[in-house]
Design an enzyme around this catalytic site. Structure first.
Site, PDB file in Angstrom:
ATOM      1  N   SER A  79      38.601  44.437  37.768  1.00 57.90           N
ATOM      2  CA  SER A  79      40.008  44.050  37.597  1.00 57.90           C
ATOM      3  C   SER A  79      40.422  43.735  36.167  1.00 57.90           C
ATOM      4  CB  SER A  79      40.328  42.846  38.490  1.00 57.90           C
ATOM      5  OG  SER A  79      40.405  43.260  39.838  1.00 57.90           O
ATOM      6  N   LYS A  82      43.445  45.610  34.940  1.00 56.51           N
ATOM      7  CA  LYS A  82      44.846  45.229  35.116  1.00 56.51           C
ATOM      8  C   LYS A  82      45.517  44.804  33.805  1.00 56.51           C
ATOM      9  CE  LYS A  82      44.364  43.841  39.959  1.00 56.51           C
ATOM     10  NZ  LYS A  82      42.941  43.721  40.265  1.00 56.51           N
ATOM     11  N   SER A 143      45.058  38.436  40.939  1.00 56.24           N
ATOM     12  CA  SER A 143      44.430  39.758  40.837  1.00 56.24           C
ATOM     13  C   SER A 143      44.743  40.650  42.028  1.00 56.24           C
ATOM     14  CB  SER A 143      42.910  39.625  40.662  1.00 56.24           C
ATOM     15  OG  SER A 143      42.356  40.758  40.045  1.00 56.24           O
TER      16      SER A 143
END
Length: 307
Positions: A79, A82, A143
């Protein structure tokens, strides 16, 4: 044809120039040994507790590199992806520091994905409108993978078209060892290095919207039940003010982090591939623990090194 004679003095000068060029190239383009790059000398040389496995890189803005450690080959980053998703969305749809931005309607796909047991998600409902800023927060703080893909579709029409934008931005930033294959990071095929992600961290922290969102330990968003809690549990300790966690079985734990030194300088770092192969929770704990040790040591050692 007569042979041109080179004087001993000229030959000596040429040799000296060659040696100088070789040394310069070694520093700028460090050689590799068995796939591992030998890091160039850091600008600020501190004795730091680098993670025993994986890879890490850190710097102090205005002072320079603190060095890099570990394998320099690309690894899954989960993640942490992102951050690039937010960077691209805000480049295409800029917001002022206090702007909420346009309203975006949640589609059925984002709602369906919100109940997935196999990835981190945010509880959004189809038909409800949320601002660009709120969706960025739902992506970066808890997230939400489903929100990352929703933003990608809103920005580019499809996740595939958005990923092409991500890779163009990575190339423009000089992230030569990075490949994005999705907007959320759930794909193990999205890979990068700590050095490359540090390049992105510099740019991300220049954006006041990203900087404000990733500094929030928790927040509330209209239409979303309960408090939204940040996965970065280091916030508020050792000067930490961001940035983004990542974890999966293949990636292990990852953390792109930002902290303010006691003198006010911005310290940036990235730790990747911590305890891969185990559970995502184990990997994330390792990334947070090892990052905290590294940040605490930098905060402790930096003042003496810069006097």
């Amino acid at each position: 044809m007569a042979r041109t004679r080179v004087s001993p003095l000229a030959g000596g000068l040429a040799a000296a120039v060659a040696v100088g060029l070789a040394v310069t190239c070694w520093v700028v383009f460090p050689p590799e040994v068995a796939g591992r790059a030998i890091a160039a000398r850091p600008d600020v040389d501190l004795s730091l507790p680098w993670p025993a496995q994986g890879q890490a890189s850190a710097e102090v803005q205005g002072l320079g590199s603190l060095g890099s450690h570990g394998d320099r080959r690309p690894v899954p980053i989960a993640s942490v992806t992102k951050v690039m998703t937010a960077y691209v969305v805000l480049k295409d749809h800029p917001l002022g520091p206090d702007d909420a931005g346009p309203q975006i309607t949640v589609d059925e796909q984002a709602e369906a994905e919100s109940t997935s047991p196999d990835e981190s998600t945010a509880p959004v409902r189809a038909g409800r409108s949320l601002s660009e800023r709120d969706l960025l927060a739902l992506m970066l703080v808890p997230s939400g993978n489903n929100v990352a893909r929703l933003l990608a579709r809103w920005d580019a029409g499809s996740q595939e078209a958005f990923v092409a934008k991500m890779n163009r931005e990575a190339a423009a930033l000089g992230m030569t060892d990075t490949t994005y294959t999705g907007a959320s990071g759930v794909e193990d095929s999205t890979t990068s290095t700590a050095v490359d992600q540090l390049r992105l961290a510099r740019e991300a922290m220049k954006n006041p919207v990203i900087r404000a969102i990733v500094a929030k330990a928790s927040l509330r968003i209209d239409g979303v039940p309960g408090a939204v809690v940040n996965t970065n549990t280091l916030l508020g300790r050792n000067g930490v003010i961001g940035l983004k966690t990542g974890s999966s079985t293949a990636a292990g734990g990852a953390l792109m982090w930002a902290a303010e030194s006691r003198g006010g300088a911005l310290i940036l770092g990235v730790v990747l591939h911590q305890s891969p192969g185990g559970t995502p929770g184990q990997g994330l704990r390792a990334a947070l623990e090892n990052s905290e040790k590294l940040i605490a040591a930098i905060q402790r050692e930096l003042p003496a090194a810069t006097r």
